[in-house]
Design an enzyme around this catalytic site. Structure first.
Site, PDB file in Angstrom:
ATOM      1  N   GLU A  49       0.941  -1.105  -0.127  1.00 45.85           N
ATOM      2  CA  GLU A  49      -0.049  -0.111  -0.149  1.00 45.85           C
ATOM      3  C   GLU A  49       1.061   1.380  -0.039  1.00 45.85           C
ATOM      4  OE1 GLU A  49      -2.977   0.027   3.013  1.00 45.85           O
ATOM      5  OE2 GLU A  49      -4.203  -1.672   2.236  1.00 45.85           O
ATOM      6  N   ASP A  60      -5.712   9.627   9.245  1.00 45.08           N
ATOM      7  CA  ASP A  60      -4.358   9.280   9.650  1.00 45.08           C
ATOM      8  C   ASP A  60      -3.941   9.797  10.964  1.00 45.08           C
ATOM      9  OD1 ASP A  60      -3.915   7.498   7.398  1.00 45.08           O
ATOM     10  OD2 ASP A  60      -3.654   9.250   6.298  1.00 45.08           O
TER      11      ASP A  60
END
Length: 271
Positions: A49, A60
């Site tokens: 990824e 995040d």
């Protein structure tokens, strides 16, 4: 069958779990992105990824936010991320690469243009955090038509309707967010993960990868016992952060290798 689907099929035949590490393209600087991708593969990564840096990465935590900030400060863009994948492909034609990021850079390029450019570069899948499946039917259809797997998130709070939407729009695998909150935070509730995975797998008919909260070989092994794939990101970014530049690749390989070895000691692995 896509490269991602073929990878999961091969691993299933071997009784093994997919290891999916995450790094942010351009961190700590753009010249290290391709070497770090190869370092992940050397450690035993099955799928990579690759994060597309963005100025407002809402899902995040602080670790990956810092990585995005460093990459953006170095001038990393979506087009440069695609160029990095192209360069990686010159040395590795087999390891699937999934771009993970946010809608804004894709919308700026145009969905159709992004899909075409991503496939030309050698990208195999795209996980766009703020593309809910029910709102990106055209993007998902265009991606599938081009051979690009559209990958979606599911969470502990996801409804049966969301399961159905993801089953319809997605392909490749499901990324199950094992915690409420942002990446790199919290502690795993393994019992809850173990309860949810069979439900998700039955509802969507795809392999399920689990991410968020996996920090070491033991937590990876515990998740690998119930999931089809283990996704690990923040902890790898921390490894890059604390490493001298010239040791970053070897340290990342060493760390990923430890996770791979732990997963390969699970019952059912065919030696």
């Amino acid at each position: 069958m896509s490269k991602i689907q073929t990878t999961f099929q091969r691993l299933q035949a071997q009784g093994r779990k997919a290891l999916i590490p995450f790094i942010t393209a351009g961190d700590p600087d753009p010249t290290l992105t391709v070497p770090l991708m190869h370092a992940l593969v050397a450690g035993g990564a099955d799928i990579i990824e690759l994060g597309v840096p963005f100025s407002d990465p809402m899902a995040d935590g602080p670790t990956i936010q810092r990585a995005s900030e460093r990459a953006l400060a170095q001038g990393m863009t979506l087009r440069k991320v695609l160029q990095a994948v192209r360069e990686f492909r010159s040395g590795d034609a087999d390891t699937p690469v999934v771009l993970m990021g946010y809608a804004n850079p894709i919308e700026a390029m145009g969905q159709q243009a992004f899909v075409a450019a991503a496939r030309e570069a050698g990208v195999d899948g795209a996980l766009v955090v703020d593309y809910p499946p029910e709102e990106c039917v055209e993007f998902a259809a265009a991606s599938k038509a081009a051979g690009l797997d559209p990958i979606f998130l599911l969470a502990p709070t996801s409804s049966e309707q969301r399961f159905a939407d993801v089953a319809r729009a997605g392909s490749g695998y499901i990324y199950y967010v094992s915690l409420k909150g942002v990446t790199g935070a919290g502690t795993l509730d393994l019992d809850e993960v173990a309860r949810r995975i069979p439900q998700i797998r039955a509802a969507v008919g795809m392999p399920v990868g689990v991410g968020f909260g996996i920090r070491d070989a033991e937590s990876a092994r515990r998740i690998g016992a119930v999931a089809d794939a283990v996704v690990i990101g923040s902890r790898i970014i921390e490894e890059i952060e604390r490493s001298p530049r010239e040791q970053a690749c070897s340290n990342v390989t060493h760390f990923v290798k430890g996770i791979r070895e732990a997963l390969d000691t699970l019952p059912g692995v065919k030696q």
